[in-house]
Design an enzyme around this catalytic site. Structure first.
Site, PDB file in Angstrom:
ATOM      1  N   THR A  36      10.372  26.510 -18.829  1.00 27.24           N
ATOM      2  CA  THR A  36       9.763  27.309 -19.893  1.00 27.24           C
ATOM      3  C   THR A  36       8.353  26.822 -20.217  1.00 27.24           C
ATOM      4  OG1 THR A  36      10.898  25.856 -21.468  1.00 27.24           O
ATOM      5  CG2 THR A  36      11.912  27.995 -21.014  1.00 27.24           C
ATOM      6  N   GLY A 123      12.633  10.456  -8.149  1.00 28.38           N
ATOM      7  CA  GLY A 123      13.268  11.630  -7.579  1.00 28.38           C
ATOM      8  C   GLY A 123      14.505  12.078  -8.313  1.00 28.38           C
ATOM      9  N   SER A 129       7.115  10.123 -12.145  1.00 27.03           N
ATOM     10  CA  SER A 129       5.689  10.240 -11.821  1.00 27.03           C
ATOM     11  C   SER A 129       4.844  10.354 -13.083  1.00 27.03           C
ATOM     12  CB  SER A 129       5.444  11.436 -10.903  1.00 27.03           C
ATOM     13  OG  SER A 129       5.809  12.653 -11.530  1.00 27.03           O
ATOM     14  N   ASP A 173       6.506  17.078 -19.584  1.00 23.90           N
ATOM     15  CA  ASP A 173       6.814  15.691 -19.252  1.00 23.90           C
ATOM     16  C   ASP A 173       5.807  14.736 -19.884  1.00 23.90           C
ATOM     17  OD1 ASP A 173       8.820  16.816 -17.788  1.00 23.90           O
ATOM     18  OD2 ASP A 173       7.877  16.493 -15.840  1.00 23.90           O
ATOM     19  N   TYR A 225       9.719  24.818  -6.481  1.00 20.87           N
ATOM     20  CA  TYR A 225       9.124  24.888  -7.817  1.00 20.87           C
ATOM     21  C   TYR A 225       7.981  25.902  -7.848  1.00 20.87           C
ATOM     22  CZ  TYR A 225       7.402  22.951 -12.286  1.00 20.87           C
ATOM     23  OH  TYR A 225       7.011  22.774 -13.591  1.00 20.87           O
TER      24      TYR A 225
END
Length: 383
Positions: A36, A123, A129, A173, A225
Site C-alpha cells: 500500500t 532476505g 537492507s 521500511d 515486486y
C-alpha cells in the site's frame, strides 16, 4: 550481535584507528498494510529489536572502505567521487546507494571507513537492507552536518533503493526504522508522511508476535515486486485517480467492469488492505491487540489470492500457526518468500513453534527460524 564496544574494537583493528561513532537502525515487521505504501496508502509497521549497526570514521581523502562482520565479501574499496550503481556488489550497494543519494541532494560526502554488523535476517522480509541504509544515513547526517530531518532521510534512503539499488520500494521500511518507538506501531500515511504512534503492547495483552522466517529468500530488485507495482499504476491510470489510495471499497464494483481480471485483483488487494489498516488502528485504540487477528488472516488471504505474492512455505506457516493457536497470522514484507508473523497467546507459543517446525519437516522444507519480536526504538547513535 557483536556489542558496540566489540564492534568499535574490531573497527580499530581493521582500519587502524577508532571510529568517529557507531549508529544503530532496526529492521521492521509490518503488522498490516502490504504493498500500500507506493500506492500512497496506509501502513502499520513497527521497528523491531533486531538491528544493523555501522561503525564509521571520516577519512581525509575520497576513499571509501567498507567491511561487514558477515559473509565472505571482504574489504570493498570505492571512490566517493565516482559512485556507480553498476559496480556495487552485495551488501555494499546499500551504504553506497545512501552516499550517492545524499550527493544528489548536494551533501558533500568525504572518504569513509565503515564496518557493518547486523542481526536482522537477510532476505526474510524484515527490511535488513533498509536497516543498513538507515544506520548509514544517520551516521552521514551527523558526520557531514547535513541537518536532514527524519522525513528527508526517509526520502534519501528511498532514492538509494529506487535509483541506485534498483528496487522500486515505497517509504514504509525507512519510516519504521528511522521513526519507530518502543511499545508502538507506526500508523503512516504514505501520501504526506504524516505519522501517528499507535500503542501495540502485545505482552500486556498476553500475546507474543512470532516471526516465522521460512528461509525462502527474496529480493525486491529481482522478484515480481516491480510487476505488481506496474499493475497498480495501470489500475490507477484506468480508474482516473492519482493513486489507488483514492479508490474506496465501494468503488470496486465499478472498477471490475473497467479493468482486466488480473489488474482488478491487484487493485482489490490494495483497496481492501488500506481499509484493513484503518480498521486495525481503530481496534488497537479501542479493544487492543487481541482484536486484530481476523484482519491479519484476511490480509494474508488477499495477498495470496489477489496479489499473488505468497508461496507454499508462507501459506503453510500461516495455516499451521492458526491451527495451533495463533489468533491471527499473515505473511509480512514484499512477498515471494521471507517471513510470516503470528500473533500468538503466550501459553500457545511453544505449541505453535513445534507445530510449524513439524509441518515444515513433513513437507520437506528447510527448517524455519522462529523468534519473537517486540516494538523497539528507531535509529540512534549508540557509541
Amino acid at each position: 550481535m557483536t556489542s558496540t564496544e566489540d564492534l568499535a574494537a574490531r573497527f580499530e583493528s581493521v582500519f587502524g584507528a577508532a571510529p568517529d561513532g557507531v549508529w544503530r537502525a532496526p529492521g521492521r515487521v509490518n503488522l498490516i498494510g502490504e504493498h500500500t505504501d507506493y500506492n500512497e496508502g496506509y501502513v502499520l509497521p513497527f521497528a523491531i529489536d533486531r538491528a544493523a549497526r555501522v561503525a564509521v570514521r571520516v577519512r581525509p581523502d575520497s576513499t571509501l572502505r567498507l567491511l561487514s562482520t558477515f559473509g565472505n565479501q571482504g574489504l570493498t574499496t570505492a571512490d566517493a567521487g565516482a559512485l556507480q550503481r553498476a559496480t556495487a556488489r552485495g551488501w555494499t550497494k546499500y551504504p553506497l546507494g545512501v552516499l550517492w543519494a545524499l550527493q544528489q541532494r548536494g551533501v558533500r560526502i568525504p572518504g569513509l571507513d565503515l564496518l557493518l554488523d547486523s542481526d536482522v535476517p537477510r532476505g526474510a522480509g524484515l527490511s535488513s537492507s533498509h536497516a543498513i541504509e538507515c544506520a548509514v544515513v544517520c551516521a552521514l547526517n551527523e558526520l557531514t552536518a547535513a541537518g536532514l530531518g527524519a522525513e528527508d532521510m526517509v526520502l534519501a534512503t528511498q532514492s538509494a533503493e529506487n535509483d541506485f539499488v534498483g528496487s522500486p520500494t515505497g517509504i514504509m521500511d525507512q519510516s519504521a526504522s528511522l521513526r519507530g518507538a518502543a511499545g508502538h506501531a507506526i500508523f503512516l500515511d504514505c501520501r504526506d508522511q504524516s505519522l501517528r504512534l499507535v500503542p501495540f503492547d502485545a505482552e500486556s495483552a498476553g500475546l507474543v508476535t512470532l516471526v516465522i522466517d521460512t528461509r525462502v529468500s527474496h529480493s525486491h530488485a529481482g522478484s515480481g515486486y516491480a510487476s505488481r507495482r506496474a499493475s497498480c499504476g495501470l489500475g490507477a491510470e484506468v480508474l482516473g485517480v492519482q493513486a489507488l489510495r483514492d479508490v474506496r471499497p465501494a468503488d470496486l464494483g465499478d472498477a471490475s467492469a473497467l479493468l482486466d481480471p488480473v489488474t482488478f485483483r491487484r487493485v482489490r488487494h490494495v483497496v481492501t488492505e488500506n481499509d484493513r489498516v484503518l480498521q486495525a488502528v481503530a481496534l488497537l485504540g479501542s479493544a487492543g491487540p487481541t482484536a486484530i487477528g481476523p484482519l491479519l488472516d484476511a490480509s494474508h488471504a488477499s495477498m495470496r489470492d489477489d496479489f499473488d505474492i505468497s508461496c507454499p512455505e508462507l501459506d503453510l506457516a500461516v495455516e499451521t500457526a492458526r491451527s495451533a493457536g495463533a489468533i491471527g497470522a499473515r505473511m509480512t514484507g514484499g512477498g515471494f518468500g521471507g517471513s510470516a508473523i503470528a500473533l500468538t497467546p503466550v501459553d500457545a507459543e511453544q505449541r505453535v513453534r513445534a507445530a510449524v517446525e513439524r509441518a515444515f519437516a513433513r513437507a520437506g522444507y528447510a527448517a524455519p527460524d522462529i523468534f519473537g519480536v517486540r516494538p523497539a526504538a528507531g535509529a540512534i547513535r549508540v557509541g
